[in-house]
Design a protein around this motif. Structure first.
Motif, PDB file in Angstrom:
ATOM      1  N   UNK A   1       0.829  -1.206   0.000  1.00  0.00           N
ATOM      2  CA  UNK A   1       0.000   0.000   0.000  1.00  0.00           C
ATOM      3  C   UNK A   1       0.867   1.261   0.000  1.00  0.00           C
ATOM      4  N   UNK A   2       1.939   1.276   0.794  1.00  0.00           N
ATOM      5  CA  UNK A   2       2.826   2.432   0.819  1.00  0.00           C
ATOM      6  C   UNK A   2       3.472   2.651  -0.550  1.00  0.00           C
ATOM      7  N   UNK A   3       3.919   1.581  -1.175  1.00  0.00           N
ATOM      8  CA  UNK A   3       4.517   1.686  -2.501  1.00  0.00           C
ATOM      9  C   UNK A   3       3.496   2.218  -3.508  1.00  0.00           C
ATOM     10  N   UNK A   4       2.286   1.698  -3.451  1.00  0.00           N
ATOM     11  CA  UNK A   4       1.240   2.157  -4.366  1.00  0.00           C
ATOM     12  C   UNK A   4       1.000   3.663  -4.193  1.00  0.00           C
ATOM     13  N   UNK A   5       0.860   4.095  -2.949  1.00  0.00           N
ATOM     14  CA  UNK A   5       0.613   5.524  -2.684  1.00  0.00           C
ATOM     15  C   UNK A   5       1.784   6.394  -3.125  1.00  0.00           C
ATOM     16  N   UNK A   6       3.007   5.914  -2.918  1.00  0.00           N
ATOM     17  CA  UNK A   6       4.191   6.648  -3.336  1.00  0.00           C
ATOM     18  C   UNK A   6       4.218   6.821  -4.851  1.00  0.00           C
ATOM     19  N   UNK A   7       4.026   5.738  -5.581  1.00  0.00           N
ATOM     20  CA  UNK A   7       4.056   5.816  -7.040  1.00  0.00           C
ATOM     21  C   UNK A   7       2.879   6.620  -7.586  1.00  0.00           C
ATOM     22  N   UNK A   8       1.731   6.513  -6.952  1.00  0.00           N
ATOM     23  CA  UNK A   8       0.564   7.297  -7.384  1.00  0.00           C
ATOM     24  C   UNK A   8       0.808   8.787  -7.203  1.00  0.00           C
ATOM     25  N   UNK A   9       1.431   9.175  -6.079  1.00  0.00           N
ATOM     26  CA  UNK A   9       1.720  10.589  -5.836  1.00  0.00           C
ATOM     27  C   UNK A   9       2.736  11.113  -6.848  1.00  0.00           C
ATOM     28  N   UNK A  10       3.776  10.363  -7.097  1.00  0.00           N
ATOM     29  CA  UNK A  10       4.761  10.808  -8.078  1.00  0.00           C
ATOM     30  C   UNK A  10       4.136  10.943  -9.463  1.00  0.00           C
ATOM     31  N   UNK A  11       3.276  10.022  -9.828  1.00  0.00           N
ATOM     32  CA  UNK A  11       2.583  10.113 -11.122  1.00  0.00           C
ATOM     33  C   UNK A  11       1.669  11.341 -11.154  1.00  0.00           C
ATOM     34  N   UNK A  12       0.935  11.566 -10.068  1.00  0.00           N
ATOM     35  CA  UNK A  12       0.027  12.722  -9.985  1.00  0.00           C
ATOM     36  C   UNK A  12       0.768  14.026 -10.217  1.00  0.00           C
TER      37      UNK A  12
ATOM     38  N   UNK B   1       4.367  14.538 -11.181  1.00  0.00           N
ATOM     39  CA  UNK B   1       5.320  14.637 -12.291  1.00  0.00           C
ATOM     40  C   UNK B   1       4.681  14.421 -13.659  1.00  0.00           C
ATOM     41  N   UNK B   2       3.806  13.441 -13.766  1.00  0.00           N
ATOM     42  CA  UNK B   2       3.234  13.119 -15.076  1.00  0.00           C
ATOM     43  C   UNK B   2       2.016  13.976 -15.382  1.00  0.00           C
ATOM     44  N   UNK B   3       1.067  14.038 -14.442  1.00  0.00           N
ATOM     45  CA  UNK B   3      -0.190  14.734 -14.702  1.00  0.00           C
ATOM     46  C   UNK B   3      -0.049  16.242 -14.493  1.00  0.00           C
ATOM     47  N   UNK B   4       0.311  16.668 -13.277  1.00  0.00           N
ATOM     48  CA  UNK B   4       0.370  18.095 -12.970  1.00  0.00           C
ATOM     49  C   UNK B   4       1.414  18.830 -13.811  1.00  0.00           C
ATOM     50  N   UNK B   5       2.599  18.252 -13.931  1.00  0.00           N
ATOM     51  CA  UNK B   5       3.663  18.914 -14.680  1.00  0.00           C
ATOM     52  C   UNK B   5       3.645  18.556 -16.162  1.00  0.00           C
TER      53      UNK B   5
END
Length: 152
Positions: free
Chosen positions: A14-25, A27-31
């Motif tokens: 779960x921690x890994x999922x949340x970490x990767x989801x935040x980075x995607x949110x 770096x990929x989506x917002x930026x």
């Protein structure tokens, strides 16, 4: 706020999922930056993950690459993110302080570097980092390598 600093193998699914989801949110989506976040470095033994948790939610995160991961002679801080709802409250500064402390504790004596986005260069300067490279384009965003200068 609970701070967790650990290698990859100590992360729960779960921690890994949340970490990767935040980075995607961020770096990929917002930026709006299509790039390969899963670069194979997260799982290496000399890599630490720094995360801030509040009421079970991931609020901020970063990654520390020990010597030999990116360059033999430096420790690198990167993949720094703060959730939009927590910005403007000083969390990025505390995240950096946690990362700096963890890096210097785990790898004392190694210079500490980061590849900072130019638009927040003054923030890194306020923490003691100075530019050590020319500006360069990485994934469509201007960056500059910076190194922590320790005042003694």
């Amino acid at each position: 706020m609970y701070w967790q600093i650990c290698p990859f193998e100590q992360l729960t699914r779960e921690q890994l999922y949340r970490l990767l989801a935040l980075r995607c949110q961020i770096f990929v989506v917002e930026q709006d930056c299509a790039y390969q976040d899963l670069d194979g470095l997260d799982i290496l033994p000399d890599v630490l993950h720094v995360m801030a948790w509040e009421r079970g939610e991931l609020r901020a995160a970063g990654r520390i690459l020990g010597p030999g991961v990116q360059t033999a002679e430096h420790v690198w801080i990167g993949r720094l993110v703060v959730v939009p709802a927590a910005r403007g409250q000083g969390l990025a500064r505390v995240l950096m302080q946690q990362a700096i402390e963890a890096a210097t504790t785990h790898w004392p004596g190694y210079p500490l570097r980061l590849s900072g986005q130019v638009y927040i260069r003054d923030f890194y300067r306020s923490l003691g980092f100075v530019p050590v490279s020319d500006e360069y384009l990485e994934d469509g965003i201007l960056h500059q390598d910076m190194e922590l200068v320790c005042s003694e």
